[in-house]
Design an enzyme around this catalytic site. Structure first.
Site, PDB file in Angstrom:
ATOM      1  N   HIS A 209       0.798  -1.224   0.000  1.00  0.00           N
ATOM      2  CA  HIS A 209       0.000   0.000   0.000  1.00  0.00           C
ATOM      3  C   HIS A 209       0.831   1.274   0.000  1.00  0.00           C
ATOM      4  O   HIS A 209       0.310   2.345  -0.287  1.00  0.00           O
ATOM      5  CB  HIS A 209      -0.912   0.037   1.235  1.00  0.00           C
ATOM      6  CG  HIS A 209      -0.176   0.323   2.505  1.00  0.00           C
ATOM      7  ND1 HIS A 209       0.551  -0.638   3.181  1.00  0.00           N
ATOM      8  CD2 HIS A 209      -0.024   1.472   3.210  1.00  0.00           C
ATOM      9  CE1 HIS A 209       1.098  -0.095   4.248  1.00  0.00           C
ATOM     10  NE2 HIS A 209       0.778   1.177   4.303  1.00  0.00           N
ATOM     11  N   ARG A 210       2.127   1.190   0.306  1.00  0.00           N
ATOM     12  CA  ARG A 210       2.937   2.405   0.420  1.00  0.00           C
ATOM     13  C   ARG A 210       3.167   3.048  -0.948  1.00  0.00           C
ATOM     14  O   ARG A 210       3.351   2.360  -1.954  1.00  0.00           O
ATOM     15  CB  ARG A 210       4.277   2.091   1.071  1.00  0.00           C
ATOM     16  CG  ARG A 210       4.174   1.795   2.559  1.00  0.00           C
ATOM     17  CD  ARG A 210       5.541   1.633   3.191  1.00  0.00           C
ATOM     18  NE  ARG A 210       5.424   1.376   4.615  1.00  0.00           N
ATOM     19  CZ  ARG A 210       5.413   2.313   5.554  1.00  0.00           C
ATOM     20  NH1 ARG A 210       5.529   3.586   5.205  1.00  0.00           N
ATOM     21  NH2 ARG A 210       5.300   1.994   6.829  1.00  0.00           N
TER      22      ARG A 210
END
Length: 440
Positions: A209-210
């Protein structure tokens, strides 16, 4: 004594749950402020119910917005509540915008800040989380460092050692606490039930998700190319909305979805996710919290990053940084799956984050500070005492505490064979190099 607890995201709520339990158990007055940045029911109201926690006393309802707008709304909302409640200490956890805003506004109001999970550093200033945690540590009065490495980072940034408490990480308390709830409830997600994980072999749980991972087409392509080679591995992928959107924008989602060994799921609840990790052979993630959860649950972790603010997980052997290098991902996944001795070494890595009593240690320290009147923050009324910072190799048989009292000094950094160590009161300084502040 009154304690205000600020949370904003799911990981913060998870990691503060055991602290709230301990505060309640001791009958201490407290209020919970929720930023509301995770604004849907699944991530707020129902989530508190799932973790068997009391609902927040206040919800600022900032919703989803840019960093600046979100932080500004929190500053205003938190200030209004904290002025009314006037707590003795404000607890923040981790490195989110809620931590940034809560720490700044509390320090401006001359309220003591206690930073849970203080001292973590990735040394990557492009990460907003790094800025948030560093600013919080400037504002804090009590620092609850998960490990000695985190405590040393704080010492190196001129934080007085008497304000630092090496407590372990509340993630351990949280995993033990919440896995019991998860196992009692069983798997509730229809998506997990549909793939029947109890009858799958070689389970790899994936999270991405980063921004540095999912906003980069080349990096995402490298990860997908690794999955094409790992046909013997069942990859369970609860996909983050941002990740899915970027995969679609880059024209990569269909390619990933068509791989028979990849099971893409809609996001699942935290308790289901804990059950999933506990049943996995390994995790592949770019999340900081999941690196901690994996080692706590004895699951080998591969991290899709080039640095980590959880270096202890790597140093103890439970986690390997693989970046988004296709070959590194493939080689390490196969080594864990095929080499039982190697996998067991990772599973049995000693957890650097403690044994699950972190919340007790945190609340013990808070109560002791309160009894000593150390939460009373006011302008100094003593004339400034000048000092000189010096360096020396100590030849006396003398502890840190004894050295400070004898020579009217404050020990700062301590080196043992070129390795920095934390200056505990009872640490013997003989033959060690130190830097110290000598007062006039």
């Amino acid at each position: 004594m009154k304690i205000a607890i600020i949370v904003g995201t799911r990981p913060e709520i998870i990691k503060m749950a055991s602290v709230i339990d301990e505060i309640k158990r001791r009958g201490i007055d407290f209020v919970v402020l929720h930023s509301g940045q995770h604004y849907d029911g699944e991530l707020s109201d129902v989530f508190f119910e799932d973790l068997e926690l009391p609902a927040p006393d206040y919800n600022i309802n900032v919703g989803s917005a840019s960093h600046g707008i979100q932080t500004g709304m929190m500053l205003s909302g938190f200030e209004e509540v904290l002025v009314d409640e006037n707590p003795d200490i404000v607890l923040v956890q981790g490195d989110t915008n809620a931590v940034l805003a809560g720490s700044i506004v509390s320090s401006k109001l001359h309220l003591a800040v206690g930073h849970v999970e203080a001292g973590l550093r990735s040394f990557d200033l492009t990460m907003p989380e790094e800025i948030n945690r560093m600013v919080s540590d400037v504002c804090s009065a009590m620092y609850f460092a998960p490990t000695e490495d985190g405590a040393i980072n704080l010492i190196a940034e001129n934080i007085p050692r008497e304000e630092i408490f090496i407590t372990g990480n509340t993630v351990v308390d949280a995993c033990y606490r919440n896995l019991k709830i998860a196992q009692r409830k069983g798997i509730e997600s229809d998506y997990l039930k549909a793939i029947d994980i109890d009858n799958l072999d070689n389970i790899l749980t994936l999270t991405m998700h980063r921004a540095e991972t999912v906003d980069n087409k080349e990096r995402l392509t490298n990860v997908i190319n690794a999955f094409k080679e790992l046909k013997e591995v069942n990859i369970i992928f609860p996909i983050h909305p941002r990740t899915k959107k970027n995969l679609e924008n880059f024209g990569l989602f269909k390619e990933l979805d068509e791989l028979d060994n990849v099971h893409i799921l809609k996001p699942i609840g935290y308790l289901d996710f804990l059950n999933l990790i506990s049943k996995s052979d390994l995790v592949l993630t770019d999340s900081g919290g999941i690196q901690e959860e994996a080692i706590t649950l004895d699951v080998p972790a591969l991290t899709l990053r080039y640095n980590t603010e959880r270096p202890e997980t790597v140093e103890c052997g439970g986690n390997i940084l693989v970046g988004t290098d296709t070959n590194l991902i493939v080689d390490n996944v196969r080594k864990i799956i095929e080499d039982e001795e190697f996998a067991n070494k990772m599973r049995n890595a000693k957890n650097p984050y403690g044994d699950g009593n972190t919340s007790v240690l945190i609340v013990d320290a808070i109560e002791e500070y309160y009894k000593k009147g150390l939460f009373n923050i006011s302008a100094p009324d003593m004339i400034y005492e000048s000092f000189k910072r010096k360096m020396a190799v100590i030849t006396e048989d003398i502890t840190v505490d004894e050295f400070e009292k004898k020579y009217n000094t404050a020990v700062h950094l301590v080196y043992d064979n070129n390795k920095m160590v934390f200056p505990y009161d009872d640490l013997n300084l003989k033959d060690l190099m130190i830097t110290y502040d000598e007062y006039n």
